[in-house]
Each structure stands twice: as structure tokens, then as C-alpha cells.
Design a protein around this motif. Structure first.
Motif, PDB file in Angstrom:
ATOM      1  N   ARG A   1      -2.838  -4.435   1.467  1.00 52.72           N
ATOM      2  CA  ARG A   1      -2.788  -2.978   1.376  1.00 52.72           C
ATOM      3  C   ARG A   1      -3.753  -2.492   0.292  1.00 52.72           C
ATOM      4  NH1 ARG A   1       0.642   0.789   3.035  1.00 52.72           N
ATOM      5  NH2 ARG A   1       2.215  -0.762   3.626  1.00 52.72           N
ATOM      6  N   PRO A   2      -4.656  -1.595   0.645  1.00 55.12           N
ATOM      7  CA  PRO A   2      -5.602  -1.087  -0.358  1.00 55.12           C
ATOM      8  C   PRO A   2      -4.877  -0.277  -1.436  1.00 55.12           C
ATOM      9  CG  PRO A   2      -6.346  -0.615   1.881  1.00 55.12           C
ATOM     10  CD  PRO A   2      -4.928  -1.040   1.982  1.00 55.12           C
ATOM     11  N   ARG A   3      -5.231  -0.549  -2.682  1.00 57.74           N
ATOM     12  CA  ARG A   3      -4.635   0.171  -3.801  1.00 57.74           C
ATOM     13  C   ARG A   3      -5.674   0.898  -4.647  1.00 57.74           C
ATOM     14  NH1 ARG A   3       0.653  -1.258  -4.392  1.00 57.74           N
ATOM     15  NH2 ARG A   3       1.321  -3.139  -3.278  1.00 57.74           N
ATOM     16  N   ARG A   4      -6.932   0.501  -4.496  1.00 61.32           N
ATOM     17  CA  ARG A   4      -7.998   1.143  -5.263  1.00 61.32           C
ATOM     18  C   ARG A   4      -9.107   1.516  -4.279  1.00 61.32           C
ATOM     19  NH1 ARG A   4      -7.316   1.291 -10.289  1.00 61.32           N
ATOM     20  NH2 ARG A   4      -9.511   1.655 -10.749  1.00 61.32           N
ATOM     21  N   VAL A   5      -8.942   2.682  -3.669  1.00 63.39           N
ATOM     22  CA  VAL A   5      -9.812   3.126  -2.589  1.00 63.39           C
ATOM     23  C   VAL A   5     -10.893   4.062  -3.128  1.00 63.39           C
ATOM     24  CG1 VAL A   5      -9.912   4.333  -0.374  1.00 63.39           C
ATOM     25  CG2 VAL A   5      -7.899   2.927  -0.966  1.00 63.39           C
ATOM     26  N   VAL A   6     -12.131   3.774  -2.757  1.00 67.34           N
ATOM     27  CA  VAL A   6     -13.250   4.644  -3.108  1.00 67.34           C
ATOM     28  C   VAL A   6     -13.734   5.320  -1.829  1.00 67.34           C
ATOM     29  CG1 VAL A   6     -15.653   4.706  -3.871  1.00 67.34           C
ATOM     30  CG2 VAL A   6     -13.975   3.374  -5.150  1.00 67.34           C
ATOM     31  N   THR A   7     -13.890   6.642  -1.885  1.00 68.76           N
ATOM     32  CA  THR A   7     -14.298   7.419  -0.704  1.00 68.76           C
ATOM     33  C   THR A   7     -15.715   7.943  -0.907  1.00 68.76           C
ATOM     34  OG1 THR A   7     -13.147   9.319  -1.706  1.00 68.76           O
ATOM     35  CG2 THR A   7     -11.964   8.073  -0.031  1.00 68.76           C
ATOM     36  N   LEU A   8     -16.670   7.342  -0.222  1.00 66.30           N
ATOM     37  CA  LEU A   8     -18.080   7.692  -0.398  1.00 66.30           C
ATOM     38  C   LEU A   8     -18.648   8.520   0.738  1.00 66.30           C
ATOM     39  CD1 LEU A   8     -19.649   4.403  -1.837  1.00 66.30           C
ATOM     40  CD2 LEU A   8     -18.938   6.456  -3.082  1.00 66.30           C
ATOM     41  N   GLY A   9     -18.069   8.439   1.926  1.00 66.88           N
ATOM     42  CA  GLY A   9     -18.600   9.152   3.078  1.00 66.88           C
ATOM     43  C   GLY A   9     -18.275  10.640   3.038  1.00 66.88           C
ATOM     44  N   TRP A  10     -19.059  11.393   3.804  1.00 67.54           N
ATOM     45  CA  TRP A  10     -18.894  12.839   3.916  1.00 67.54           C
ATOM     46  C   TRP A  10     -17.477  13.151   4.417  1.00 67.54           C
ATOM     47  CZ3 TRP A  10     -23.412  16.417   4.621  1.00 67.54           C
ATOM     48  CH2 TRP A  10     -23.032  17.723   4.941  1.00 67.54           C
ATOM     49  N   GLY A  11     -16.635  13.745   3.583  1.00 67.60           N
ATOM     50  CA  GLY A  11     -15.289  14.139   3.984  1.00 67.60           C
ATOM     51  C   GLY A  11     -14.245  13.043   3.907  1.00 67.60           C
ATOM     52  N   ASP A  12     -14.639  11.836   3.549  1.00 66.34           N
ATOM     53  CA  ASP A  12     -13.677  10.737   3.497  1.00 66.34           C
ATOM     54  C   ASP A  12     -12.542  11.006   2.509  1.00 66.34           C
ATOM     55  OD1 ASP A  12     -15.053   9.309   5.396  1.00 66.34           O
ATOM     56  OD2 ASP A  12     -15.974   7.897   3.996  1.00 66.34           O
ATOM     57  N   ALA A  13     -12.858  11.650   1.390  1.00 60.98           N
ATOM     58  CA  ALA A  13     -11.828  11.911   0.380  1.00 60.98           C
ATOM     59  C   ALA A  13     -10.761  12.848   0.928  1.00 60.98           C
ATOM     60  CB  ALA A  13     -12.461  12.503  -0.880  1.00 60.98           C
ATOM     61  N   GLU A  14     -11.184  13.889   1.657  1.00 60.23           N
ATOM     62  CA  GLU A  14     -10.228  14.841   2.219  1.00 60.23           C
ATOM     63  C   GLU A  14      -9.239  14.144   3.144  1.00 60.23           C
ATOM     64  OE1 GLU A  14     -12.033  18.170   4.109  1.00 60.23           O
ATOM     65  OE2 GLU A  14     -13.555  18.449   2.551  1.00 60.23           O
ATOM     66  N   VAL A  15      -9.753  13.230   3.953  1.00 60.99           N
ATOM     67  CA  VAL A  15      -8.898  12.537   4.914  1.00 60.99           C
ATOM     68  C   VAL A  15      -7.954  11.579   4.201  1.00 60.99           C
ATOM     69  CG1 VAL A  15      -8.865  11.041   6.932  1.00 60.99           C
ATOM     70  CG2 VAL A  15     -10.647  12.774   6.699  1.00 60.99           C
ATOM     71  N   ALA A  16      -8.472  10.832   3.227  1.00 63.43           N
ATOM     72  CA  ALA A  16      -7.614   9.910   2.484  1.00 63.43           C
ATOM     73  C   ALA A  16      -6.481  10.661   1.800  1.00 63.43           C
ATOM     74  CB  ALA A  16      -8.443   9.133   1.457  1.00 63.43           C
ATOM     75  N   LEU A  17      -6.799  11.786   1.175  1.00 65.79           N
ATOM     76  CA  LEU A  17      -5.770  12.586   0.510  1.00 65.79           C
ATOM     77  C   LEU A  17      -4.742  13.094   1.515  1.00 65.79           C
ATOM     78  CD1 LEU A  17      -8.020  14.595  -1.974  1.00 65.79           C
ATOM     79  CD2 LEU A  17      -6.188  13.014  -2.630  1.00 65.79           C
ATOM     80  N   ALA A  18      -5.207  13.535   2.672  1.00 69.09           N
ATOM     81  CA  ALA A  18      -4.288  14.036   3.697  1.00 69.09           C
ATOM     82  C   ALA A  18      -3.341  12.949   4.181  1.00 69.09           C
ATOM     83  CB  ALA A  18      -5.076  14.598   4.878  1.00 69.09           C
ATOM     84  N   LEU A  19      -3.768  11.694   4.051  1.00 66.89           N
ATOM     85  CA  LEU A  19      -2.932  10.561   4.447  1.00 66.89           C
ATOM     86  C   LEU A  19      -2.124  10.003   3.287  1.00 66.89           C
ATOM     87  CD1 LEU A  19      -5.432   8.728   6.839  1.00 66.89           C
ATOM     88  CD2 LEU A  19      -3.493  10.176   7.457  1.00 66.89           C
ATOM     89  N   GLY A  20      -2.162  10.693   2.151  1.00 71.19           N
ATOM     90  CA  GLY A  20      -1.322  10.315   1.017  1.00 71.19           C
ATOM     91  C   GLY A  20      -1.904   9.286   0.078  1.00 71.19           C
ATOM     92  N   VAL A  21      -3.218   9.045   0.156  1.00 69.50           N
ATOM     93  CA  VAL A  21      -3.861   8.052  -0.704  1.00 69.50           C
ATOM     94  C   VAL A  21      -4.769   8.745  -1.704  1.00 69.50           C
ATOM     95  CG1 VAL A  21      -5.506   6.131  -0.760  1.00 69.50           C
ATOM     96  CG2 VAL A  21      -3.729   6.206   0.993  1.00 69.50           C
ATOM     97  N   GLN A  22      -4.646   8.391  -2.965  1.00 59.65           N
ATOM     98  CA  GLN A  22      -5.437   8.970  -4.039  1.00 59.65           C
ATOM     99  C   GLN A  22      -6.652   8.088  -4.325  1.00 59.65           C
ATOM    100  OE1 GLN A  22      -5.038  11.758  -6.103  1.00 59.65           O
ATOM    101  NE2 GLN A  22      -3.352  12.518  -4.837  1.00 59.65           N
ATOM    102  N   PRO A  23      -7.865   8.538  -3.987  1.00 59.30           N
ATOM    103  CA  PRO A  23      -9.064   7.748  -4.270  1.00 59.30           C
ATOM    104  C   PRO A  23      -9.284   7.568  -5.776  1.00 59.30           C
ATOM    105  CG  PRO A  23      -9.525   9.455  -2.644  1.00 59.30           C
ATOM    106  CD  PRO A  23      -8.184   9.762  -3.227  1.00 59.30           C
TER     107      PRO A  23
END
Length: 332
Positions: A58-80
Motif C-alpha cells: 500500500r502506497p504511503r508516500r505518494v508524489v503527484t507529478l502529472g497534470w491534475g493527479d493531486a486533485e484526484v489523489a486528494l479526492a480518493l482520500g490520499v495526501q500527497p
């Protein structure tokens, strides 16, 4: 065997140095730990344009580099723990349409086209999301040099053409949040369907989704997020524009051919140009659809950015604010 990709040796050395400086801990104490789950995890494999990527834990330290990836990760409950500000919003890089925010504080912004690899390595990520990006092999190999799973653009995608559905599926699978991702998808598809149903006049109407930049005029083609947004409402992309399509996501339009902006409805955005300068442009005003009032120019920066975000988070906001304007313009 092929030669090692450019940047891999440097990045690997940087990561090793960071871990040595951290002492016994592989996670720098200055960076907050991303929330984990209950520990129950079945390894998942994600198909990308660069091959299949397996995420063993299970990923615990996620980095969001793509266009809009951070928004989607946050919407799924994951804090980049690291991100990128593609829309140039500033601050934490999140637009007003994003309801779930960074907690307890924003992560470092690592860059868009050029990623700060040293700072990225220092975050000790265990998953890197780059689902909507250039799709450049050198970029992917440089990121992969950190030795952690990298989820790049999907199979068949080109630069920045990852659809919101593909992005949501890739990230939902990688984060182990497919049920929530499916709920978000169902909700947005229902919202599109409801808007189209409420505005039957959209069905079959032609549209040009154009842009005015410091370099001149252009129009987007099928397969790009802006055109697919309109297609989901029932519009079809202007045939004269589509006939000019190449592998690029837009076609240039010279001042001598501004007639190509004409359609049942013309939707224009500006990039690096004041929207009022476009509205007052005498040449632009000669376009038949513009002259007759059947055009919409983005003048609200937030709505424009939400539309450009092309995420499952930004699109609903854009729909709420844009659909009434499209209906009004088309009625003229």
C-alpha cells in the motif's frame, strides 16, 4: 542490454545520499507521513504506455507529478507528500474547486516540465503518479531511476491527452481505491448526462473550442479534454477544424483563416492574453458566430482553470458555471 537512461545514476546517488543523511530512518522527519490503511493490501498491476507496473505494498508516500493527479489523489482520500502546480495557481497549487485540501500543510511543489529530482528523492516516495504528462520516455526513465513504481500515461495516450476517466482509473487502481474511483466516475457521467438531457439543443450542434495565446489563434481537436467535454454534452467538433488535425492536440489558425473559428457555438479560452483583448479584437469580432453573439469567452479565471484541469474534481465545477452560458449563447 541498453545503456542506463540519462539521469538514473545521478538520481540513484541522490537517493542513497538522502537515506544516509536520514540515519536509520528512510523517511525524512520533516515530511509528514501519508495516511496508510489497515495493512490489508493485495498487490496490483497497472498497465501504462511504458509497460505494466506492479505496486507490491500500500502506497504511503505518494508524489503527484502529472497534470491534475493531486486533485484526484486528494479526492480518493490520499495526501500527497510532493506535487506540481500545472495551472500556475500558486500557493498549494489547488484551485477553488478542490474541496479536499492538503493536511496539515501543503507538500513541496516539485516542478512541472522540469522536476526537481534532488528534492523529489529527498521525499523518499514509494509511488509516483505522472498519469497526465508529456509521455516523454526520458522523463519516465528519470523518475523510474528512483527505484519506486511510476504510473505514467496510459496505453495509447499521447502528451497530455489522458482522459479524466483514464486518470481516475489509473490512480484509483494504484492507490487501492477503485470503489471510490468508480463512484466518482458514475457521479460525473450522470452529471454530464443530466446536462445534455436538459439541453437537447446541444445535440449535434457544431462547436469550436479555440484558444488565443501570445503566439496567435488555435483550436483543439478530438481526443483532447476540452473537446471531449463538449462532446459529452452532445456537441460535435467543427468538421473544418477536425480536418486539419494531426498528432498534435490543437491546430494553429492564422489571422487570415479566422473563419475556422466559426461554428454553431465558439468557445474561447486565453493563455497569457487578457480575455478582454480577445473580446475587443476586431478580427475576432468578424467571425460570424462571434458577430451573432454565439460565442463564449472564459473571463472567470477560476472557471477557466477548472475547465483546463480536466479532472473528475474540476469538471463538475466547470459544468455548473459553463453550461448556462453555452445554452444562452446557442440560443441567439
Amino acid at each position: 542490454m541498453s545503456a542506463r537512461p540519462r539521469g538514473v545514476v545521478l538520481v540513484t546517488a541522490l537517493l542513497s545520499a538522502v537515506l544516509m543523511l536520514a540515519g536509520c530512518s528512510a523517511v525524512p522527519s520533516a515530511v509528514p507521513e501519508a495516511p496508510g490503511g489497515d495493512g490489508n493490501w493485495t498487490p496490483v498491476t497497472v498497465s501504462t504506455a511504458f509497460g505494466e507496473v506492479t505496486i507490491p505494498q500500500r502506497p504511503r508516500r505518494v508524489v503527484t507529478l502529472g497534470w491534475g493527479d493531486a486533485e484526484v489523489a486528494l479526492a480518493l482520500g490520499v495526501q500527497p507528500v510532493g506535487s506540481a502546480d500545472w495551472l500556475g495557481i500558486g500557493g498549494d497549487g489547488l484551485g477553488q474547486w478542490v474541496q479536499r485540501r492538503y493536511e496539515p500543510r501543503p507538500p513541496p511543489m516539485l516542478g512541472t516540465l522540469d522536476v526537481n529530482m534532488e528534492r523529489l528523492a529527498g521525499l523518499a516516495p514509494d509511488l509516483i503518479l505522472d498519469t497526465r504528462s508529456s509521455g516523454d520516455l526520458d522523463r519516465h526513465e528519470q523518475l523510474s531511476g528512483l527505484g519506486v513504481p511510476v504510473i505514467g500515461i496510459p496505453e495509447g495516450a499521447q502528451q497530455y491527452t489522458t482522459s479524466w476517466q483514464q486518470q481516475l482509473d489509473l490512480i484509483g487502481t494504484a492507490l487501492g481505491e477503485r470503489p471510490q474511483a468508480q463512484r466518482l466516475r458514475t457521479d460525473l457521467e450522470a452529471k454530464f448526462a443530466r446536462s445534455a438531457r436538459e439541453h437537447p439543443e446541444f445535440s449535434g450542434a457544431t462547436a469550436v473550442v479555440g484558444a488565443r495565446t501570445v503566439r496567435g489563434y488555435g483550436a483543439y481537436v478530438d481526443g483532447t479534454s476540452r473537446v471531449e467535454f463538449m462532446r459529452a454534452l452532445g456537441f460535435r467538433n467543427s468538421p473544418p477544424v477536425q480536418e486539419l488535425a494531426t498528432t498534435a492536440f490543437s491546430v494553429p489558425i492564422s489571422q487570415e483563416r479566422l473563419d475556422l473559428l466559426d461554428a454553431d457555438l465558439t468557445l474561447m479560452t486565453t493563455i497569457g492574453v487578457d480575455p478582454q483583448a480577445l473580446i475587443r479584437d476586431p478580427l475576432y469580432r468578424t467571425v460570424p458566430s462571434v458577430r451573432e453573439g454565439r460565442d463564449v469567452v472564459f473571463t472567470d479565471e477560476v472557471v477557466s482553470s477548472a475547465f483546463a484541469s480536466a479532472t473528475v474534481v474540476g469538471i463538475p465545477y466547470a459544468l455548473d458555471h459553463l453550461v448556462p452560458r453555452l445554452a444562452e449563447a446557442l440560443s441567439r
